[in-house]
Design an enzyme around this catalytic site. Structure first.
Site, PDB file in Angstrom:
ATOM      1  N   HIS A   1       2.406 -13.651 -35.301  1.00 20.80           N
ATOM      2  CA  HIS A   1       1.968 -14.383 -34.100  1.00 20.80           C
ATOM      3  C   HIS A   1       2.276 -13.566 -32.834  1.00 20.80           C
ATOM      4  CE1 HIS A   1       0.786 -17.755 -36.446  1.00 20.80           C
ATOM      5  NE2 HIS A   1       1.999 -18.134 -36.788  1.00 20.80           N
TER       6      HIS A   1
ATOM      7  N   ARG B   1     -15.431 -19.884 -41.991  1.00 23.03           N
ATOM      8  CA  ARG B   1     -15.542 -21.305 -41.663  1.00 23.03           C
ATOM      9  C   ARG B   1     -15.211 -21.524 -40.189  1.00 23.03           C
ATOM     10  NH1 ARG B   1     -11.311 -21.290 -45.670  1.00 23.03           N
ATOM     11  NH2 ARG B   1      -9.290 -21.008 -44.651  1.00 23.03           N
TER      12      ARG B   1
ATOM     13  N   ASP C   1      -7.698 -15.523 -36.088  1.00 25.73           N
ATOM     14  CA  ASP C   1      -7.050 -15.880 -37.354  1.00 25.73           C
ATOM     15  C   ASP C   1      -6.534 -14.643 -38.087  1.00 25.73           C
ATOM     16  OD1 ASP C   1      -6.169 -17.732 -39.221  1.00 25.73           O
ATOM     17  OD2 ASP C   1      -8.000 -17.584 -40.423  1.00 25.73           O
TER      18      ASP C   1
ATOM     19  N   LEU D   1     -13.811 -13.911 -14.834  1.00 22.80           N
ATOM     20  CA  LEU D   1     -13.841 -14.314 -16.251  1.00 22.80           C
ATOM     21  C   LEU D   1     -13.284 -15.723 -16.350  1.00 22.80           C
ATOM     22  CD1 LEU D   1     -14.100 -13.765 -19.328  1.00 22.80           C
ATOM     23  CD2 LEU D   1     -11.768 -12.854 -19.251  1.00 22.80           C
TER      24      LEU D   1
HETATM   25  C1  IPE Z   1      -7.939 -21.902 -37.103  1.00 22.12           C
HETATM   26  O1  IPE Z   1      -7.177 -21.167 -38.000  1.00 22.12           O
HETATM   27  C2  IPE Z   1      -7.131 -22.268 -35.911  1.00 22.12           C
HETATM   28  C3  IPE Z   1      -6.683 -21.165 -35.061  1.00 22.12           C
HETATM   29  C4  IPE Z   1      -6.918 -19.895 -35.226  1.00 22.12           C
HETATM   30  C5  IPE Z   1      -5.913 -21.560 -33.947  1.00 22.12           C
HETATM   31  P1  IPE Z   1      -6.430 -21.855 -39.234  1.00 22.12           P
HETATM   32  O2  IPE Z   1      -5.687 -20.787 -39.912  1.00 22.12           O
HETATM   33  O3  IPE Z   1      -5.653 -23.041 -38.790  1.00 22.12           O
HETATM   34  O4  IPE Z   1      -7.666 -22.372 -40.114  1.00 22.12           O
HETATM   35  P2  IPE Z   1      -7.773 -22.668 -41.665  1.00 22.12           P
HETATM   36  O5  IPE Z   1      -6.593 -23.503 -42.031  1.00 22.12           O
HETATM   37  O6  IPE Z   1      -7.737 -21.351 -42.373  1.00 22.12           O
HETATM   38  O7  IPE Z   1      -9.083 -23.358 -41.836  1.00 22.12           O
HETATM   39  C1  IPE Z   2      -3.870 -17.832 -36.558  1.00 25.06           C
HETATM   40  O1  IPE Z   2      -3.200 -17.135 -37.573  1.00 25.06           O
HETATM   41  C2  IPE Z   2      -2.900 -18.406 -35.556  1.00 25.06           C
HETATM   42  C3  IPE Z   2      -2.729 -19.865 -35.633  1.00 25.06           C
HETATM   43  C4  IPE Z   2      -3.429 -20.667 -36.390  1.00 25.06           C
HETATM   44  C5  IPE Z   2      -1.734 -20.446 -34.771  1.00 25.06           C
HETATM   45  P1  IPE Z   2      -2.650 -17.867 -38.864  1.00 25.06           P
HETATM   46  O2  IPE Z   2      -1.248 -18.281 -38.609  1.00 25.06           O
HETATM   47  O3  IPE Z   2      -3.551 -18.959 -39.304  1.00 25.06           O
HETATM   48  O4  IPE Z   2      -2.671 -16.681 -39.903  1.00 25.06           O
HETATM   49  P2  IPE Z   2      -3.100 -16.743 -41.430  1.00 25.06           P
HETATM   50  O5  IPE Z   2      -4.466 -17.345 -41.483  1.00 25.06           O
HETATM   51  O6  IPE Z   2      -2.085 -17.599 -42.103  1.00 25.06           O
HETATM   52  O7  IPE Z   2      -3.063 -15.324 -41.878  1.00 25.06           O
HETATM   53 MG    MG Z   3      -5.173 -18.991 -40.501  1.00 26.96          MG
END
Ligand code: IPE
Ligand code: IPE
Ligand code: MG
Length: 257
Positions: free
Chosen positions: A36, A193, A19, A130
């Site tokens: 990303h 979380r 994340d 792995l």
């Molecule tokens: C969790 O991250 C899902 C992935 C990393 C793929 P999110 O960014 O979607 O989670 P929330 O919305 O902060 O809970």
């Molecule tokens: C995790 O990074 C990747 C996916 C959920 C696809 P985020 O896109 O949730 O990045 P933040 O949490 O907004 O910084």
């Molecule tokens: Mg996120």
């Protein structure tokens, strides 16, 4: 006295919520997609680390059931990135002895992505160094609901009696049932979380959170996580004395991990 496997300093199975890509890009005043893309590179850092440290299974949360609700443009760009990564990385993963598979609702992906996923799984099926599982279009509640449905179908067809449904049978129907449950969970990006990741499988997993944003992930951060894991006492509901000294008191389920 033999040391139960679950107290070994290196996790056998690492589960990661990758994340913070969007925030990483926002800090640079760049579009989320740049984050990303940078995040995709960090995946290799994590895989390299597991290969170097003898971590046998790695499960990465790449895209959640709920992420389909993001703006169309972001979802479309993520799908393109996913397809490119599949085309670019799979041969090298295969060469390095990585077995790749995908968990989640795959019918929601396009045919071109589905084909690449299938190809990656087939090509690498015999690898053992792995075990890499990519959770894509995955939700923990969905996983549990599908397991319940599969069991209900077995009961309806007369293959299973309701009284035979217990934790063990249920556990064979959720994702990753052929792997030990994750020993260590890491979430980058600073939020503490689980966000609907492996709800069933994380019951006794050690959780570790870091402010590091996913695209910034490096071996040092992973080393910190492993060090934190190694310093924990996993009790599985028992007392500290029991896990410290009396291996015979480790419940068979925990001892098998
Ligand atoms: C969790 O991250 C899902 C992935 C990393 C793929 P999110 O960014 O979607 O989670 P929330 O919305 O902060 O809970
Ligand atoms: C995790 O990074 C990747 C996916 C959920 C696809 P985020 O896109 O949730 O990045 P933040 O949490 O907004 O910084
Ligand atoms: Mg996120």
């Amino acid at each position: 006295m033999p040391i139960p496997q679950n107290t070994l300093p290196v996790p056998r199975h690492l589960a990661v919520i990758m994340d913070g890509n969007g925030r990483w890009a926002a800090r640079r005043k760049r579009p989320r997609m740049i984050g990303h893309r940078a995040g995709a590179r960090a995946v290799n850092t994590c895989i390299d680390f597991c290969l170097e440290h003898g971590i046998g299974a790695l499960t990465l949360f790449a895209f959640s059931s709920e992420n389909w609700g993001r703006p169309e443009e972001e979802v479309g760009a993520l799908m393109k990135l996913f397809l490119n990564a599949l085309e670019r990385e799979v041969d090298e993963l295969h060469r390095r002895g990585v077995r790749v598979r995908f968990i989640g609702e795959r019918h929601r992906f396009s045919t071109s992505i589905l084909e690449r996923m299938q190809h990656a799984e087939t090509l690498t099926a015999g690898n053992t160094r792995l075990h890499l599982s990519i959770a894509a279009s995955y939700g923990g509640r969905q996983d549990i609901a599908m397991a319940a449905r599969a069991l209900a179908e077995d009961v309806a067809a007369g293959r299973l009696r309701p009284e035979d449904i217990d934790e063990a049978t249920f556990g064979t129907r959720v994702a990753l049932s052929d792997l030990p449950p994750p020993d260590l969970f890491i979430r980058t990006g600073g939020d503490t979380r689980i966000s609907n990741f492996l709800l069933w499988q994380l019951a006794y997993t050690e959780l570790w959170f870091t402010e590091t944003l996913w695209p910034e992930l490096d071996a040092d951060t992973l080393r910190q996580a492993i060090a934190a894991y190694a310093s924990r006492e996993r009790r599985f509901g028992l007392t500290g004395d029991q896990v410290a000294g009396l291996a015979t008191h480790i419940p068979p389920e925990a001892a098998a991990r």
